[in-house]
Structures are given as C-alpha cells and as structure tokens.
Design a protein around this motif. Structure first.
Motif, PDB file in Angstrom:
ATOM      1  N   PRO A   1       0.834  -1.206   0.000  1.00 27.70           N
ATOM      2  CA  PRO A   1       0.000   0.000   0.000  1.00 27.70           C
ATOM      3  C   PRO A   1       0.873   1.262   0.000  1.00 27.70           C
ATOM      4  O   PRO A   1       1.801   1.385   0.804  1.00 27.70           O
ATOM      5  CB  PRO A   1      -0.787  -0.103   1.315  1.00 27.70           C
ATOM      6  N   ILE A   2       0.564   2.172  -0.917  1.00 26.60           N
ATOM      7  CA  ILE A   2       1.254   3.463  -0.993  1.00 26.60           C
ATOM      8  C   ILE A   2       0.225   4.528  -0.635  1.00 26.60           C
ATOM      9  O   ILE A   2      -0.659   4.849  -1.434  1.00 26.60           O
ATOM     10  CB  ILE A   2       1.816   3.740  -2.411  1.00 26.60           C
ATOM     11  N   ILE A   3       0.313   5.069   0.585  1.00 28.89           N
ATOM     12  CA  ILE A   3      -0.641   6.068   1.060  1.00 28.89           C
ATOM     13  C   ILE A   3      -0.141   7.441   0.617  1.00 28.89           C
ATOM     14  O   ILE A   3       0.987   7.833   0.934  1.00 28.89           O
ATOM     15  CB  ILE A   3      -0.766   6.010   2.597  1.00 28.89           C
ATOM     16  N   VAL A   4      -0.973   8.173  -0.116  1.00 26.73           N
ATOM     17  CA  VAL A   4      -0.514   9.429  -0.719  1.00 26.73           C
ATOM     18  C   VAL A   4      -1.510  10.545  -0.446  1.00 26.73           C
ATOM     19  O   VAL A   4      -2.703  10.393  -0.714  1.00 26.73           O
ATOM     20  CB  VAL A   4      -0.349   9.278  -2.255  1.00 26.73           C
ATOM     21  N   GLY A   5      -1.019  11.662   0.085  1.00 25.25           N
ATOM     22  CA  GLY A   5      -1.935  12.778   0.264  1.00 25.25           C
ATOM     23  C   GLY A   5      -1.369  13.886   1.117  1.00 25.25           C
ATOM     24  O   GLY A   5      -0.330  13.746   1.761  1.00 25.25           O
ATOM     25  N   GLY A   6      -2.107  14.990   1.133  1.00 25.63           N
ATOM     26  CA  GLY A   6      -1.692  16.148   1.902  1.00 25.63           C
ATOM     27  C   GLY A   6      -2.642  16.504   3.019  1.00 25.63           C
ATOM     28  O   GLY A   6      -2.475  17.541   3.670  1.00 25.63           O
ATOM     29  N   SER A   7      -3.660  15.676   3.253  1.00 27.47           N
ATOM     30  CA  SER A   7      -4.610  15.932   4.336  1.00 27.47           C
ATOM     31  C   SER A   7      -4.033  15.382   5.631  1.00 27.47           C
ATOM     32  O   SER A   7      -4.197  14.200   5.957  1.00 27.47           O
ATOM     33  CB  SER A   7      -5.970  15.288   4.025  1.00 27.47           C
ATOM     34  N   GLY A   8      -3.331  16.254   6.370  1.00 29.08           N
ATOM     35  CA  GLY A   8      -2.544  15.815   7.505  1.00 29.08           C
ATOM     36  C   GLY A   8      -3.309  15.052   8.563  1.00 29.08           C
ATOM     37  O   GLY A   8      -2.833  14.032   9.072  1.00 29.08           O
ATOM     38  N   LEU A   9      -4.510  15.515   8.892  1.00 29.54           N
ATOM     39  CA  LEU A   9      -5.303  14.842   9.927  1.00 29.54           C
ATOM     40  C   LEU A   9      -5.680  13.437   9.486  1.00 29.54           C
ATOM     41  O   LEU A   9      -5.654  12.499  10.282  1.00 29.54           O
ATOM     42  CB  LEU A   9      -6.562  15.661  10.223  1.00 29.54           C
TER      43      LEU A   9
ATOM     44  N   ASN B   1      -5.000  31.580  -1.463  1.00 26.20           N
ATOM     45  CA  ASN B   1      -5.479  30.586  -0.492  1.00 26.20           C
ATOM     46  C   ASN B   1      -4.781  29.246  -0.663  1.00 26.20           C
ATOM     47  O   ASN B   1      -4.604  28.502   0.309  1.00 26.20           O
ATOM     48  CB  ASN B   1      -6.995  30.429  -0.606  1.00 26.20           C
ATOM     49  N   THR B   2      -4.375  28.924  -1.891  1.00 24.73           N
ATOM     50  CA  THR B   2      -3.619  27.684  -2.108  1.00 24.73           C
ATOM     51  C   THR B   2      -2.241  27.793  -1.490  1.00 24.73           C
ATOM     52  O   THR B   2      -1.742  26.838  -0.879  1.00 24.73           O
ATOM     53  CB  THR B   2      -3.512  27.360  -3.610  1.00 24.73           C
ATOM     54  N   ARG B   3      -1.604  28.945  -1.638  1.00 22.35           N
ATOM     55  CA  ARG B   3      -0.297  29.152  -0.994  1.00 22.35           C
ATOM     56  C   ARG B   3      -0.421  29.022   0.525  1.00 22.35           C
ATOM     57  O   ARG B   3       0.420  28.407   1.180  1.00 22.35           O
ATOM     58  CB  ARG B   3       0.279  30.525  -1.365  1.00 22.35           C
ATOM     59  N   ARG B   4      -1.465  29.626   1.078  1.00 22.28           N
ATOM     60  CA  ARG B   4      -1.676  29.543   2.531  1.00 22.28           C
ATOM     61  C   ARG B   4      -1.923  28.101   2.967  1.00 22.28           C
ATOM     62  O   ARG B   4      -1.434  27.666   4.018  1.00 22.28           O
ATOM     63  CB  ARG B   4      -2.854  30.435   2.931  1.00 22.28           C
ATOM     64  N   TYR B   5      -2.682  27.373   2.155  1.00 17.95           N
ATOM     65  CA  TYR B   5      -2.959  25.972   2.479  1.00 17.95           C
ATOM     66  C   TYR B   5      -1.667  25.163   2.471  1.00 17.95           C
ATOM     67  O   TYR B   5      -1.417  24.345   3.376  1.00 17.95           O
ATOM     68  CB  TYR B   5      -3.964  25.402   1.487  1.00 17.95           C
ATOM     69  N   ALA B   6      -0.811  25.394   1.473  1.00 16.85           N
ATOM     70  CA  ALA B   6       0.464  24.678   1.392  1.00 16.85           C
ATOM     71  C   ALA B   6       1.327  24.969   2.618  1.00 16.85           C
ATOM     72  O   ALA B   6       1.983  24.077   3.164  1.00 16.85           O
ATOM     73  CB  ALA B   6       1.212  25.075   0.119  1.00 16.85           C
ATOM     74  N   LYS B   7       1.301  26.214   3.074  1.00 21.49           N
ATOM     75  CA  LYS B   7       2.075  26.581   4.267  1.00 21.49           C
ATOM     76  C   LYS B   7       1.553  25.854   5.500  1.00 21.49           C
ATOM     77  O   LYS B   7       2.332  25.355   6.325  1.00 21.49           O
ATOM     78  CB  LYS B   7       2.011  28.093   4.469  1.00 21.49           C
ATOM     79  N   ARG B   8       0.217  25.778   5.634  1.00 23.96           N
ATOM     80  CA  ARG B   8      -0.368  25.068   6.774  1.00 23.96           C
ATOM     81  C   ARG B   8      -0.025  23.577   6.728  1.00 23.96           C
ATOM     82  O   ARG B   8       0.231  22.945   7.764  1.00 23.96           O
ATOM     83  CB  ARG B   8      -1.895  25.247   6.797  1.00 23.96           C
ATOM     84  N   GLN B   9      -0.037  23.011   5.522  1.00 23.55           N
ATOM     85  CA  GLN B   9       0.309  21.595   5.386  1.00 23.55           C
ATOM     86  C   GLN B   9       1.735  21.332   5.865  1.00 23.55           C
ATOM     87  O   GLN B   9       1.986  20.369   6.601  1.00 23.55           O
ATOM     88  CB  GLN B   9       0.169  21.153   3.922  1.00 23.55           C
ATOM     89  N   MET B  10       2.668  22.183   5.449  1.00 28.19           N
ATOM     90  CA  MET B  10       4.065  21.990   5.849  1.00 28.19           C
ATOM     91  C   MET B  10       4.228  22.162   7.355  1.00 28.19           C
ATOM     92  O   MET B  10       4.990  21.419   7.987  1.00 28.19           O
ATOM     93  CB  MET B  10       4.976  22.968   5.096  1.00 28.19           C
ATOM     94  N   THR B  11       3.520  23.124   7.942  1.00 34.25           N
ATOM     95  CA  THR B  11       3.578  23.308   9.393  1.00 34.25           C
ATOM     96  C   THR B  11       3.123  22.049  10.100  1.00 34.25           C
ATOM     97  O   THR B  11       3.730  21.595  11.084  1.00 34.25           O
ATOM     98  CB  THR B  11       2.705  24.505   9.813  1.00 34.25           C
ATOM     99  N   TRP B  12       2.041  21.449   9.598  1.00 38.02           N
ATOM    100  CA  TRP B  12       1.491  20.223  10.203  1.00 38.02           C
ATOM    101  C   TRP B  12       2.494  19.078  10.091  1.00 38.02           C
ATOM    102  O   TRP B  12       2.831  18.419  11.082  1.00 38.02           O
ATOM    103  CB  TRP B  12       0.181  19.852   9.517  1.00 38.02           C
ATOM    104  N   PHE B  13       2.987  18.834   8.874  1.00 33.71           N
ATOM    105  CA  PHE B  13       3.840  17.660   8.665  1.00 33.71           C
ATOM    106  C   PHE B  13       5.200  17.801   9.353  1.00 33.71           C
ATOM    107  O   PHE B  13       5.779  16.803   9.792  1.00 33.71           O
ATOM    108  CB  PHE B  13       4.021  17.392   7.171  1.00 33.71           C
ATOM    109  N   ARG B  14       5.706  19.011   9.469  1.00 33.12           N
ATOM    110  CA  ARG B  14       7.015  19.190  10.111  1.00 33.12           C
ATOM    111  C   ARG B  14       6.978  18.841  11.595  1.00 33.12           C
ATOM    112  O   ARG B  14       8.027  18.585  12.196  1.00 33.12           O
ATOM    113  CB  ARG B  14       7.508  20.634   9.915  1.00 33.12           C
TER     114      ARG B  14
END
Length: 308
Positions: A96-104, A266-279
């Motif tokens: 299984p290769i789990i792929v995505g940016g939805s951190g939760l 809003n996409t740029r802001r979303y990308a920033k939030r994603q990186m904050t979550w994953f880091r």
C-alpha cells in the motif's frame, strides 16, 4: 500482521506527490491509497487535481471517486476505509502506498484514532447554520463551557475543529477531550512516511501554474454543473480552495480577477499550513525533490525504505 509495512508519501499541494507515488508504486509493486480529503468525492475533478484516468489505469488508486459531495466523512471513517483498502492490497502481496496532503487523515491512518460517535445530519446542519447566524466566537464560547480542554488554544478561525468538538458533544454527551484519552483503535500494519520537499519559489510557481491550468481546464464549467445538479454550495465538500472562490464569482460576489487571485493566495496559505502540520511529525523522512524527476525521487524512497 503488525510487521506488514505500508509507505506514505506526504507533503504540500503541488509538491508532485501523485507522479512520485505512481513511479514508487511501479518500483515497490504497490497500489495507491489516496489520503486526500476531497479526491474521495465524485464530480469534484478539476478543482481537486484528481489523478487522471490514464494515471489511475497505470496504477490502481483506492478512495478516489467513491462518495457524493453530500456525504461527509470524518478522519476516523477515512482511516477505516484506508485500512480496509490496505488489507486488500496486502492480501494480494502488494504494497500500500498512502498518498496525500490531508494531515489529519494521514495521522489517523498511520496512528489510529479514538472511536468517535456517529453524528447525525441534523446536528451537523444545525451547527453549520449557527456558524452563519451567530459567530465562530459564539461557538467557541459554547465549547469553552462544555469542554474547556478541547477549546484550549483554539481561535475563532479554527471553526472546523470547534464544530467537530461540538458535534461529538451534542451527539454523545461526552467531551471529545475525554474520548482522546480512550485507548485508540490502531491499524494492524506499520507505515513509514516520506515527505516531499520543494523549495518555496518552485512550489509557488507550481501553484500559480496549477491554478491557471485549472481555470483553462474548465473549473468554472465544473462548478456550474455541480450547482446545476442541485448540490448546496454550503456543503463541506465545496468549502474547498478553488470551489468556494469559484462559487463566490458565479454568485456575483467577486470579480473574475479577484477569484483567480484568491485561489492562488489561499492555495499558498494551504500549502504553508500543510508543511507546518507535517514538520511536527519527526518520524517523516524528508526527500528533496526540487529539480528532480519523479523516477529519481521514487528510487531514493525505495532505497531508504529498503534500508529501514
């Protein structure tokens, strides 16, 4: 069964996860499980950058195009769907290769979750309506009263988390903060996580290009068709970057130029939030992908994965 290992590919939107995952699936004899909170919905295609039919024919994808936009799915439900897909893939001796940016959702799939109660549509609708008839602050004040621990650190703009905590309370009479201390339901396999790094300049350039491509590929026609079919523009699935701005434009509330600028911002802001979550997750192994082709990144992941 716990010695079975899945691979997760995570990171911000426009990092190139889809193409890398497809190459990884070929190298690792795998199939892809989407961990994208919006690609699970049918008819939301252009605005979710969903894998093309050609890409899905190349490598099987799970949890794509399986729900109506009217259906709501929690991280817990998503995790259970992903676990079922992983078991099916394992049963065929594949990876299984789990792929995505939805951190939760990724966290729920990887680490498990507490057994949250089912929340009826009436409760969901009532709380969502209150968000508009009252204020996010009013809902936060209620949460502070019924579940102070869950409200701690939240701001009115964290309204999705506020509403989720209130949903659980109204549906069960229990505090979500208490439920989080219950013994979690865990997956019966382990996951190694790889994060895809892209330098900010490249990432923002890709975001600009993707938004322009979405517009020229028919985003507005897609949204018009969604609304023509009678889907409520207030649906949670449509409160998504790209769709919510397009709806505002079609309703005459903003200009075309403003719509495009807002989607990009809003996409740029979303990308920033994603990186904050994953880091925050120190288990993630980060792979630099700037200036590299998907095959070379996938090969590096396989090398790291094999060495674990």
């Amino acid at each position: 069964m716990a010695d079975r290992l899945a691979i997760a590919v995570v990171g911000p939107t426009c990092a190139g996860k889809t193409k890398i995952a497809i190459e990884l699936a070929k190298l690792a004899n795998g199939e892809i499980i989407s961990a994208d909170a919006r690609q699970i919905y049918r008819v939301l295609n252009v605005g979710t950058a969903k894998p093309s039919l050609e890409e899905r024919a190349e490598v099987p994808h799970h949890l794509v195009d399986i729900l109506s936009p009217e259906d709501e799915v929690s991280a817990g439900v998503y995790a259970k769907l992903a676990w079922d897909a992983a078991r099916d893939i394992f049963s065929r001796n594949l990876t299984p290769i789990i792929v995505g940016g939805s951190g939760l959702y990724v966290r729920a799939i990887v680490d498990g979750l507490f057994d949250a109660p089912e929340v009826g549509r009436e409760i969901k609708t009532r709380l969502r309506n209150r968000l508009h008839t009252e204020t996010p602050q009013a809902l936060l004040d209620e949460l502070k009263h019924v579940d102070p621990e869950a409200a701690e650190g939240l701001l009115p703009q964290n309204y999705k988390r506020i509403i989720r905590a209130l949903e659980v309370y109204h549906a069960s009479g229990r505090k979500i903060s208490e439920m989080r201390t219950d013994s979690p339901i865990r997956p019966d396999f382990k996951t190694i996580q790889f994060g895809i790094l892209v330098d900010r300049t490249t990432l923002y350039r890709r975001i600009e290009a993707r938004v322009d491509d979405m517009i020229t590929s028919g985003l507005l026609d897609e949204v018009k068709e969604i609304l023509r079919k009678g889907f409520d523009p207030e649906l949670n699935s449509l409160q998504t970057v790209g769709y919510k701005e397009a709806i505002r434009y079609l309703q005459g509330n903003i200009r075309y130029e403003d719509m495009v600028d807002l989607i990009k911002m809003n996409t740029r802001r979303y990308a920033k939030r994603q990186m904050t979550w994953f880091r925050k997750d120190k288990r993630i192994i980060w792979i630099e992908s700037t200036g590299r082709d998907p095959v070379s990144v996938a090969k590096e992941i396989v090398s790291s994965y094999s060495a674990e």
